[in-house]
Design an enzyme around this catalytic site. Structure first.
Site, PDB file in Angstrom:
ATOM      1  N   LYS A  92      34.728 -47.798  65.673  1.00  0.00           N
ATOM      2  CA  LYS A  92      33.621 -48.274  64.663  1.00  0.00           C
ATOM      3  C   LYS A  92      34.037 -47.329  63.279  1.00  0.00           C
ATOM      4  O   LYS A  92      34.377 -46.076  63.475  1.00  0.00           O
ATOM      5  CB  LYS A  92      32.350 -47.981  64.966  1.00  0.00           C
ATOM      6  N   CYS A  99      27.964 -53.108  65.357  1.00  0.00           N
ATOM      7  CA  CYS A  99      27.030 -52.705  64.512  1.00  0.00           C
ATOM      8  C   CYS A  99      26.907 -52.534  63.240  1.00  0.00           C
ATOM      9  O   CYS A  99      26.781 -53.702  62.477  1.00  0.00           O
ATOM     10  CB  CYS A  99      26.306 -51.453  65.302  1.00  0.00           C
ATOM     11  N   GLU A 123      26.915 -52.507  72.035  1.00  0.00           N
ATOM     12  CA  GLU A 123      27.602 -51.390  71.540  1.00  0.00           C
ATOM     13  C   GLU A 123      26.951 -50.180  72.376  1.00  0.00           C
ATOM     14  O   GLU A 123      25.839 -50.079  72.768  1.00  0.00           O
ATOM     15  CB  GLU A 123      26.867 -51.221  70.109  1.00  0.00           C
TER      16      GLU A 123
HETATM   17  N1  CDT Z   1      24.199 -48.368  65.721  1.00  0.00           N
HETATM   18  C1  CDT Z   1      24.123 -48.774  64.351  1.00  0.00           C
HETATM   19  O1  CDT Z   1      25.042 -48.856  63.806  1.00  0.00           O
HETATM   20  N2  CDT Z   1      22.713 -48.863  63.874  1.00  0.00           N
HETATM   21  C2  CDT Z   1      22.567 -49.236  62.337  1.00  0.00           C
HETATM   22  C3  CDT Z   1      21.365 -48.680  62.010  1.00  0.00           C
HETATM   23  C4  CDT Z   1      21.396 -48.880  60.338  1.00  0.00           C
HETATM   24  S1  CDT Z   1      19.990 -48.410  59.486  1.00  0.00           S
HETATM   25  C5  CDT Z   1      19.699 -49.807  58.570  1.00  0.00           C
HETATM   26  C6  CDT Z   1      22.560 -50.976  62.248  1.00  0.00           C
HETATM   27  O2  CDT Z   1      23.543 -51.351  61.438  1.00  0.00           O
HETATM   28  O3  CDT Z   1      21.823 -51.493  62.953  1.00  0.00           O
END
Ligand code: CDT
Length: 303
Positions: free
Chosen positions: A127, A172, A47
């Site tokens: 996203k 993500c 990402e």
């Molecule tokens: N980049 C990204 O989407 N990060 C999120 C942070 C969530 S905090 C629990 C992830 O799901 O890793």
């Protein structure tokens, strides 16, 4: 019968704020070439692969913010990646911050694209689930400002027929939501590709810090099994601009089993031969959607 696609999951170590796009692309090219040497059909990058993960800090100057975004793809630096992919005959999936103009308005998206072996963009996803908050949080060790920097993706969850199968993309935080996998599975996804930047601590909920790695695998393995799809999850790992991020990039079979996983927090390529037909055994039995889903009851359960 089997339909094998050889996948490389190209974990990326930290990218510093000072690192140029050109230098980052050279690192990506190294992983693409290694993927080719190891027989990959498709190499999956992470990402927002082209820069440090800037939602972890606060910026106000619109020009500075936009400097982290790509307003064309391929662009000046990323063209090299497309040229090399075409020359080698290897596809790739790449996450990046996208600056678009729609109806005369500037839009910012957290985007990933699927590129075939002829270096043509065959799929694009923006996203949908954006984590964090839309304003600076005083007192946090680092920020999680995706709702501030990005618009919610407006392309929906989609799948594309490519690489001999049906491929879906997500990014993500999407991987934590069952709706993501289910939306893709209902469209017949056999493989789901995603990149992530996941800190190993959460300033908003420090009680869950020790579970960061567990939750990473839990969500992706459950998503794979319950939706009969391969899941390829690729991290930006290690300590980047003071934020420590998990690794565990992995390739997960439709059984939910991990068939390959990175062992480092650096640039590292793992490779697996993925049989897309493995999904069938589950699709036709325990997760035969047509026979076993009880859609007419699901609404009642949440009333
Ligand atoms: N980049 C990204 O989407 N990060 C999120 C942070 C969530 S905090 C629990 C992830 O799901 O890793």
């Amino acid at each position: 019968m089997s339909r094998i696609v050889t996948i490389g999951a190209a974990q990326f170590g930290p990218v510093s704020r000072a690192e140029s796009r050109g230098d980052v692309v050279l690192r990506l090219l190294g992983l693409l070439r290694e993927g080719h040497a190891r027989g990959c059909d498709l190499v999956v990058f992470t990402e927002v692969a082209l820069t440090a993960f800037f939602p972890h800090w606060y910026m106000e100057d619109p020009a500075e913010i936009d400097s982290y975004f790509e307003n064309e793809m391929p662009g000046r630096e990323t063209q090299l990646l497309f040229d090399e992919a075409k020359k080698l005959g290897v596809g790739f999936c790449l996450g990046y911050a996208e600056l678009a103009e729609e109806e005369g308005q500037k839009r910012h998206f957290n985007t990933s694209i699927l590129v075939n072996k002829r270096a043509e963009i065959v799929g694009k996803y923006r996203k949908i689930h954006l984590p964090g908050y839309d304003a600076f949080q005083p007192g946090h060790a680092y920020q999680n400002l995706e709702k501030y920097y990005f618009d919610v993706g407006n392309l929906g969850f989609r799948v594309w027929d490519a690489f001999g199968g049906r491929i879906g993309l997500c990014i993500c935080y999407d991987r934590r939501w069952p709706e993501t996998y289910r939306s893709l599975a209902l469209q017949g996804a056999e493989m789901i590709l995603l990149g992530y930047n996941t800190p190993d601590s959460n300033p908003a909920n420090p009680g869950s810090n020790h579970l960061a790695n567990f939750h990473n695998l839990l969500t992706m393995q459950a998503g794979a099994y319950q939706n009969c799809a391969w899941v390829v999850g690729v991290a930006k790992a290690g300590v980047e601009e003071g934020v420590s991020q998990i690794g565990q990039s992995c390739i997960i079979a439709p059984s939910g089993e991990i068939v390959a996983m990175c062992a480092s927090l650096e640039d590292e390529l793992i490779v697996a031969q993925c049989d897309l037909d493995q999904a069938k055994a589950y699709r036709e039995t325990v997760f035969n959607f047509e026979e076993n889903r009880r859609v007419e009851y699901y609404g009642k359960l949440v009333e």
